[in-house]
Design a protein around this motif. Sequence first.
Motif, PDB file in Angstrom:
ATOM      1  N   SER A   1      -4.532  -7.870  -3.875  1.00  0.00           N
ATOM      2  CA  SER A   1      -4.618  -9.255  -4.334  1.00  0.00           C
ATOM      3  C   SER A   1      -3.690  -9.505  -5.524  1.00  0.00           C
ATOM      4  N   ALA A   2      -3.521  -8.488  -6.406  1.00  0.00           N
ATOM      5  CA  ALA A   2      -2.575  -8.626  -7.514  1.00  0.00           C
ATOM      6  C   ALA A   2      -1.142  -8.708  -6.990  1.00  0.00           C
ATOM      7  N   PHE A   3      -0.844  -7.923  -5.951  1.00  0.00           N
ATOM      8  CA  PHE A   3       0.495  -7.975  -5.345  1.00  0.00           C
ATOM      9  C   PHE A   3       0.753  -9.344  -4.697  1.00  0.00           C
ATOM     10  N   LEU A   4      -0.244  -9.879  -4.004  1.00  0.00           N
ATOM     11  CA  LEU A   4      -0.088 -11.202  -3.391  1.00  0.00           C
ATOM     12  C   LEU A   4       0.083 -12.288  -4.441  1.00  0.00           C
ATOM     13  N   PHE A   5      -0.619 -12.171  -5.555  1.00  0.00           N
ATOM     14  CA  PHE A   5      -0.460 -13.154  -6.621  1.00  0.00           C
ATOM     15  C   PHE A   5       0.964 -13.122  -7.188  1.00  0.00           C
ATOM     16  N   PHE A   6       1.487 -11.918  -7.371  1.00  0.00           N
ATOM     17  CA  PHE A   6       2.858 -11.805  -7.876  1.00  0.00           C
ATOM     18  C   PHE A   6       3.853 -12.426  -6.898  1.00  0.00           C
ATOM     19  N   ILE A   7       3.706 -12.135  -5.590  1.00  0.00           N
ATOM     20  CA  ILE A   7       4.630 -12.681  -4.594  1.00  0.00           C
ATOM     21  C   ILE A   7       4.529 -14.211  -4.553  1.00  0.00           C
TER      22      ILE A   7
ATOM     23  N   ALA B   1      10.768  -3.494  -8.164  1.00  0.00           N
ATOM     24  CA  ALA B   1      10.403  -4.561  -9.100  1.00  0.00           C
ATOM     25  C   ALA B   1       9.078  -5.199  -8.706  1.00  0.00           C
ATOM     26  N   TRP B   2       8.879  -5.424  -7.413  1.00  0.00           N
ATOM     27  CA  TRP B   2       7.619  -6.028  -6.958  1.00  0.00           C
ATOM     28  C   TRP B   2       6.427  -5.126  -7.247  1.00  0.00           C
ATOM     29  N   LEU B   3       6.581  -3.835  -6.958  1.00  0.00           N
ATOM     30  CA  LEU B   3       5.474  -2.911  -7.175  1.00  0.00           C
ATOM     31  C   LEU B   3       5.153  -2.767  -8.661  1.00  0.00           C
ATOM     32  N   VAL B   4       6.189  -2.726  -9.503  1.00  0.00           N
ATOM     33  CA  VAL B   4       5.958  -2.583 -10.940  1.00  0.00           C
ATOM     34  C   VAL B   4       5.252  -3.814 -11.503  1.00  0.00           C
ATOM     35  N   MET B   5       5.725  -4.992 -11.123  1.00  0.00           N
ATOM     36  CA  MET B   5       5.114  -6.215 -11.647  1.00  0.00           C
ATOM     37  C   MET B   5       3.689  -6.392 -11.115  1.00  0.00           C
ATOM     38  N   ALA B   6       3.473  -6.061  -9.839  1.00  0.00           N
ATOM     39  CA  ALA B   6       2.115  -6.147  -9.296  1.00  0.00           C
ATOM     40  C   ALA B   6       1.188  -5.166 -10.014  1.00  0.00           C
TER      41      ALA B   6
ATOM     42  N   SER C   1       9.117 -14.354 -14.949  1.00  0.00           N
ATOM     43  CA  SER C   1      10.065 -15.411 -14.590  1.00  0.00           C
ATOM     44  C   SER C   1      11.476 -15.065 -15.048  1.00  0.00           C
ATOM     45  N   LEU C   2      11.596 -14.558 -16.280  1.00  0.00           N
ATOM     46  CA  LEU C   2      12.920 -14.185 -16.775  1.00  0.00           C
ATOM     47  C   LEU C   2      13.504 -13.011 -16.006  1.00  0.00           C
ATOM     48  N   LEU C   3      12.686 -11.982 -15.779  1.00  0.00           N
ATOM     49  CA  LEU C   3      13.170 -10.810 -15.054  1.00  0.00           C
ATOM     50  C   LEU C   3      13.551 -11.167 -13.624  1.00  0.00           C
ATOM     51  N   GLY C   4      12.744 -11.994 -12.968  1.00  0.00           N
ATOM     52  CA  GLY C   4      13.063 -12.390 -11.600  1.00  0.00           C
ATOM     53  C   GLY C   4      14.365 -13.169 -11.515  1.00  0.00           C
ATOM     54  N   SER C   5      14.623 -14.035 -12.480  1.00  0.00           N
ATOM     55  CA  SER C   5      15.872 -14.799 -12.485  1.00  0.00           C
ATOM     56  C   SER C   5      17.076 -13.878 -12.666  1.00  0.00           C
ATOM     57  N   ILE C   6      16.936 -12.877 -13.545  1.00  0.00           N
ATOM     58  CA  ILE C   6      18.041 -11.949 -13.777  1.00  0.00           C
ATOM     59  C   ILE C   6      18.319 -11.113 -12.535  1.00  0.00           C
ATOM     60  N   VAL C   7      17.273 -10.566 -11.926  1.00  0.00           N
ATOM     61  CA  VAL C   7      17.450  -9.741 -10.729  1.00  0.00           C
ATOM     62  C   VAL C   7      18.036 -10.565  -9.584  1.00  0.00           C
ATOM     63  N   ASP C   8      17.542 -11.777  -9.394  1.00  0.00           N
ATOM     64  CA  ASP C   8      18.061 -12.631  -8.322  1.00  0.00           C
ATOM     65  C   ASP C   8      19.533 -12.964  -8.550  1.00  0.00           C
TER      66      ASP C   8
ATOM     67  N   ASN D   1      24.828  -1.062  -0.206  1.00  0.00           N
ATOM     68  CA  ASN D   1      24.458  -2.342  -0.805  1.00  0.00           C
ATOM     69  C   ASN D   1      23.092  -2.815  -0.329  1.00  0.00           C
ATOM     70  N   LEU D   2      22.846  -2.717   0.962  1.00  0.00           N
ATOM     71  CA  LEU D   2      21.554  -3.146   1.496  1.00  0.00           C
ATOM     72  C   LEU D   2      20.432  -2.247   1.011  1.00  0.00           C
ATOM     73  N   LEU D   3      20.705  -0.937   0.913  1.00  0.00           N
ATOM     74  CA  LEU D   3      19.683  -0.014   0.424  1.00  0.00           C
ATOM     75  C   LEU D   3      19.322  -0.317  -1.029  1.00  0.00           C
ATOM     76  N   ILE D   4      20.330  -0.534  -1.875  1.00  0.00           N
ATOM     77  CA  ILE D   4      20.073  -0.864  -3.282  1.00  0.00           C
ATOM     78  C   ILE D   4      19.350  -2.202  -3.387  1.00  0.00           C
ATOM     79  N   PHE D   5      19.729  -3.163  -2.560  1.00  0.00           N
ATOM     80  CA  PHE D   5      19.083  -4.475  -2.552  1.00  0.00           C
ATOM     81  C   PHE D   5      17.595  -4.351  -2.248  1.00  0.00           C
ATOM     82  N   LEU D   6      17.269  -3.602  -1.193  1.00  0.00           N
ATOM     83  CA  LEU D   6      15.869  -3.443  -0.797  1.00  0.00           C
ATOM     84  C   LEU D   6      15.077  -2.628  -1.823  1.00  0.00           C
ATOM     85  N   LEU D   7      15.663  -1.539  -2.313  1.00  0.00           N
ATOM     86  CA  LEU D   7      14.949  -0.691  -3.269  1.00  0.00           C
ATOM     87  C   LEU D   7      14.699  -1.422  -4.586  1.00  0.00           C
ATOM     88  N   THR D   8      15.677  -2.193  -5.059  1.00  0.00           N
ATOM     89  CA  THR D   8      15.507  -2.905  -6.332  1.00  0.00           C
ATOM     90  C   THR D   8      14.360  -3.895  -6.248  1.00  0.00           C
ATOM     91  N   TYR D   9      14.339  -4.691  -5.177  1.00  0.00           N
ATOM     92  CA  TYR D   9      13.262  -5.669  -5.042  1.00  0.00           C
ATOM     93  C   TYR D   9      11.917  -4.990  -4.816  1.00  0.00           C
TER      94      TYR D   9
END
Length: 321
Positions: A93-99, A55-60, A127-134, A44-52
Amino acid sequence: RRERQRFVDKNGRCNVQHGNLGGESSRYLSDLFTTLVDLKWRWNLLIFLLTYTVAWLVMASMWWGIAYLRGDLHRVHDDTYSPCVTNVYNFPSAFLFFIETEATIGYGHRYITERCPEGIVLFLFQSLLGSIVDAFLIGCMFIKMSQPKKRAETLMFSHAAVISQRDGKLCLMFRVGNLRNSHMVSAQIRCKLIKSRQTPEGEFLPLDQCELDVGFGTGADQLFLVSPLTICHEINSKSPFFCLSQRSLRSEQFEIVVILEGIVETTGMTCQARTSYTEDEVLWGHRFLPVMSLEDGFFRVDYSQFHATFEVPTPSYSVKE
C-alpha cells in the motif's frame, strides 16, 4: 585483393579502441550525460529501468518507514486515530501511494494528513527528486533517439574510387548520393589521406594524416546534394598522389577517409557520414556510369548504376612522369 586492417570501415565506424586509461577513466563520470548517450541501446534501457525501479523501491520504503515509526501500521482499524497517510497499512500500500503520487494519478483512497510534518517534507523531497530523475533520464533517451546517426545511413558513397582524366587533368574521383528527398543543408565534404611515412629525422609516423584538396579554393567542397555528385581531387604537384602511377598503385598502402557533414533539414541537427577507400578500391582508368536521365517533367536518378564504372583510355604513368 589484400585484406588488411582499416582505420575507418566502409560504414564509417572508426577502428580505434582506447586502452590503459588508468586514472583518466574518471573523466567519463565527470560528463555522465554524454557517457549515457554514447552507450548502446541495451545498456541505456537497462539503466533506465534500474534507476526507476530502485528509486521507486527506496521512496516506497521511506513512506513505509514513516508509517512504521509512527505506529500507523498497528492502528489501521482505529477510527479515532489520524495516521500520516490514510489506508497505508503495509509495504504494497505504501508503494501504491508513492506511484499514485509520483504519476499524479491520485485515486483519492490514500492521501497525506495535515498532522504529519515528516510526511509533508518527504512529499516535497519526492517531488524534487522525481523531477530531477525524469529530466535526466527522459532527456537522455530523447537525445539518444534524436541523434542523426540513422540519417547518415541514407547517404551513399560509391564502393570504389576511380582515377581517370577530366578536362585534360588526371583526377581521383568518387561518388556521393542522398537517398532522401529532404536535403542536407550546408553539406561539406572533406578527404584525408592516411599513410605511414618516415620523416627525414628518422621518426616513423604510422598513421600520418594528409588533406586531399577536393575544391577548397573554388568552393567545390560545398555540395548541393540533390542528385548524386562525383567528387574530384585533381592530382597535381601539390597532391600527395603526384608520383602515383598505375604500376606503383599496386605496391602502395594507403587509405582515403571521406567525411561528409551537413545539417539535417527536418531536425536541424548536424549529421556526419564517413567511409574509406584503400588502395585496392581505387580503380585506375575507370569512370562512373551516368545515373541521371531526363523524363517527362523531372530528372530521374537510377541508383542501380550508382556504383558501376567502365574503363576509359588513361595514361598509366604518374603526373610527375
